[in-house]
Motif scaffolding. Structure first.
Motif, PDB file in Angstrom:
ATOM      1  N   THR A   1      -5.965   4.442   5.036  1.00  0.00           N
ATOM      2  CA  THR A   1      -5.661   3.874   6.437  1.00  0.00           C
ATOM      3  C   THR A   1      -5.284   2.381   6.522  1.00  0.00           C
ATOM      4  OG1 THR A   1      -6.853   5.886   7.250  1.00  0.00           O
ATOM      5  CG2 THR A   1      -6.367   4.082   8.855  1.00  0.00           C
ATOM      6  N   LEU A   2      -4.474   1.840   7.225  1.00  0.00           N
ATOM      7  CA  LEU A   2      -4.180   0.782   7.515  1.00  0.00           C
ATOM      8  C   LEU A   2      -4.310   0.233   8.859  1.00  0.00           C
ATOM      9  CD1 LEU A   2      -3.325  -2.471   6.642  1.00  0.00           C
ATOM     10  CD2 LEU A   2      -1.062  -1.696   6.642  1.00  0.00           C
ATOM     11  N   LEU A   3      -4.844  -0.718   9.236  1.00  0.00           N
ATOM     12  CA  LEU A   3      -4.930  -1.185  10.826  1.00  0.00           C
ATOM     13  C   LEU A   3      -4.748  -2.749  10.616  1.00  0.00           C
ATOM     14  CD1 LEU A   3      -7.634   0.704  10.595  1.00  0.00           C
ATOM     15  CD2 LEU A   3      -7.197   0.586  12.886  1.00  0.00           C
TER      16      LEU A   3
ATOM     17  N   LEU B   1       0.796  -1.122   0.088  1.00  0.00           N
ATOM     18  CA  LEU B   1      -0.085   0.058  -0.055  1.00  0.00           C
ATOM     19  C   LEU B   1       0.772   1.313  -0.071  1.00  0.00           C
ATOM     20  CD1 LEU B   1      -2.646  -1.266   2.539  1.00  0.00           C
ATOM     21  CD2 LEU B   1      -3.209  -0.724   0.045  1.00  0.00           C
ATOM     22  N   GLY B   2       2.342   1.136  -0.189  1.00  0.00           N
ATOM     23  CA  GLY B   2       3.009   2.122  -0.099  1.00  0.00           C
ATOM     24  C   GLY B   2       3.334   2.717   1.259  1.00  0.00           C
ATOM     25  N   MET B   3       3.467   1.954   2.252  1.00  0.00           N
ATOM     26  CA  MET B   3       3.716   2.379   3.639  1.00  0.00           C
ATOM     27  C   MET B   3       5.014   1.746   4.010  1.00  0.00           C
ATOM     28  SD  MET B   3       0.095   1.704   5.284  1.00  0.00           S
ATOM     29  CE  MET B   3      -1.544   2.577   4.445  1.00  0.00           C
TER      30      MET B   3
ATOM     31  N   GLN C   1      -1.183   5.657   7.770  1.00  0.00           N
ATOM     32  CA  GLN C   1      -1.823   6.242   6.582  1.00  0.00           C
ATOM     33  C   GLN C   1      -0.367   6.534   5.495  1.00  0.00           C
ATOM     34  OE1 GLN C   1      -3.755   9.630   7.630  1.00  0.00           O
ATOM     35  NE2 GLN C   1      -5.682   8.795   7.627  1.00  0.00           N
ATOM     36  N   ASN C   2      -0.828   6.004   4.292  1.00  0.00           N
ATOM     37  CA  ASN C   2      -0.054   6.365   3.143  1.00  0.00           C
ATOM     38  C   ASN C   2      -0.069   7.747   2.518  1.00  0.00           C
ATOM     39  OD1 ASN C   2      -2.065   6.359   1.430  1.00  0.00           O
ATOM     40  ND2 ASN C   2      -1.498   4.366   0.245  1.00  0.00           N
ATOM     41  N   ASP C   3       0.847   8.113   1.655  1.00  0.00           N
ATOM     42  CA  ASP C   3       0.796   9.315   1.367  1.00  0.00           C
ATOM     43  C   ASP C   3      -0.714   9.846   0.323  1.00  0.00           C
ATOM     44  OD1 ASP C   3       1.071   7.814  -0.789  1.00  0.00           O
ATOM     45  OD2 ASP C   3       2.989   8.693  -1.644  1.00  0.00           O
ATOM     46  N   THR C   4      -1.489   8.762   0.325  1.00  0.00           N
ATOM     47  CA  THR C   4      -2.855   9.258  -0.475  1.00  0.00           C
ATOM     48  C   THR C   4      -4.114   9.178   0.569  1.00  0.00           C
ATOM     49  OG1 THR C   4      -3.230   7.091  -1.019  1.00  0.00           O
ATOM     50  CG2 THR C   4      -1.787   8.209  -2.735  1.00  0.00           C
TER      51      THR C   4
END
Length: 299
Positions: A112-114, A56-58, A106-109
């Motif tokens: 949100t990820l949990l 996801l880009g994190m 959160q990624n740059d877009t």
């Protein structure tokens, strides 16, 4: 809410056999939904798989929600297995603004990820991931200034569906790769959801407490699951796709999209990079359109 996008507020679970491409589908679906104006929350409910944050880009994962809720019962914690104890998770409805920041990223877009939890770091004797399934079954995520669409990446196989995680979803997606195992799991999940929609009660012979039996029955009778959709993935050629479609049709299943094999995706997983949508854009758009047409803002 006037003007609310059709999938806003929905909880969508993604299932399939190991290696079918569930996490890939979650990553590209989350990115596409975000690009189309949705505020997206992803819950990593796979207790053994790693790499979704990078996809996801994190840079790194958040701290496990299993820790937020007090740890699993098998290690002396508070979170029980939904099969042994169907009691809903306490304080499962959360607002991101009130949750300690180490429990989400959160990624740059803005996605949100949990993470519900992993069992690899829990030590000997804590190998059952039932408590992680309970968190993913019950967790409802809100955001102060925006309504979310939530994608839940479940563990491989059929086990979590048998633990009742389907009951608190609005929609489900099954990813099918070119294997007999994928076809059979797709049919099993189709059957399970049909049973839930028909108010077939869960297995409760192992529960000695009549109150727990009544609660388990209530959860299934009041289940929110509306429909399940199927997506072909890792398709190498048209002949394979035709063969799979015939096999699935015999089980009453018609896939809504087909994603071809893409070497760049395998490279991204190997090197820990963001998954790029690339040639899957058209097929992912088909998925979103089917989901939106089905919900039509009614969920």
């Amino acid at each position: 809410m006037e003007g609310k996008k059709k999938l806003t507020g929905t909880r969508i679970g993604v299932f399939g056999k190991g290696g079918a491409g569930k996490s890939t589908l979650v990553a590209i679906l989350a990115q596409t939904l975000q690009q189309q104006g949705y505020d997206v929350c992803v819950i990593d409910a796979d207790s053994t798989n790693y790499g979704l944050p990078q996809a996801l880009g994190m840079d790194s994962p958040p701290k496990s929600l299993l820790d937020l809720y007090g740890g699993m019962v098998f290690s002396g914690g508070n979170v029980t297995c939904p099969v042994d104890d169907p009691t809903p998770l306490l304080n499962a409805e959360i607002n991101l603004g009130e949750v300690p920041q180490q429990y989400y990223v959160q990624n740059d877009t803005g996605i949100t990820l949990l993470t519900a939890g992993k069992i690899g770091d829990r030590g000997p004797g804590a190998g059952c991931d039932g408590p992680i399934a309970k968190i993913s079954r019950d967790l409802i995520v809100h955001k102060k200034d925006s309504d979310l669409v939530t994608l839940i990446d479940f563990k491989a196989g059929f086990e979590d569906t048998a633990r009742g995680v389907l009951t608190n979803l609005d929609l489900a997606i099954v990813v099918v790769d070119p294997t007999i195992a994928s076809v059979e799991i797709a049919a099993d999940i189709r059957f399970m959801i049909d049973q839930i929609k028909a108010d077939v009660l869960p297995a409760t012979a192992h529960l000695e407490n009549p109150e727990l039996v009544a609660l388990a029955n209530k959860l299934f009778i009041e289940a929110s699951i509306k429909e399940v959709f199927f997506i072909l993935n890792k398709i190498p050629d048209i002949e394979t796709e035709k063969y799979l479609r015939v096999k699935l049709a015999k089980k009453g299943i018609e896939p809504v999209a087909s994603i071809s094999t893409q070497p760049s995706i395998a490279t991204a997983w190997l090197k820990g990079r963001r998954i790029q949508i690339n040639n899957a854009k058209e097929e992912i758009q088909k998925v979103i359109e089917v989901l939106e047409e089905y919900t039509d803002g009614s969920l």
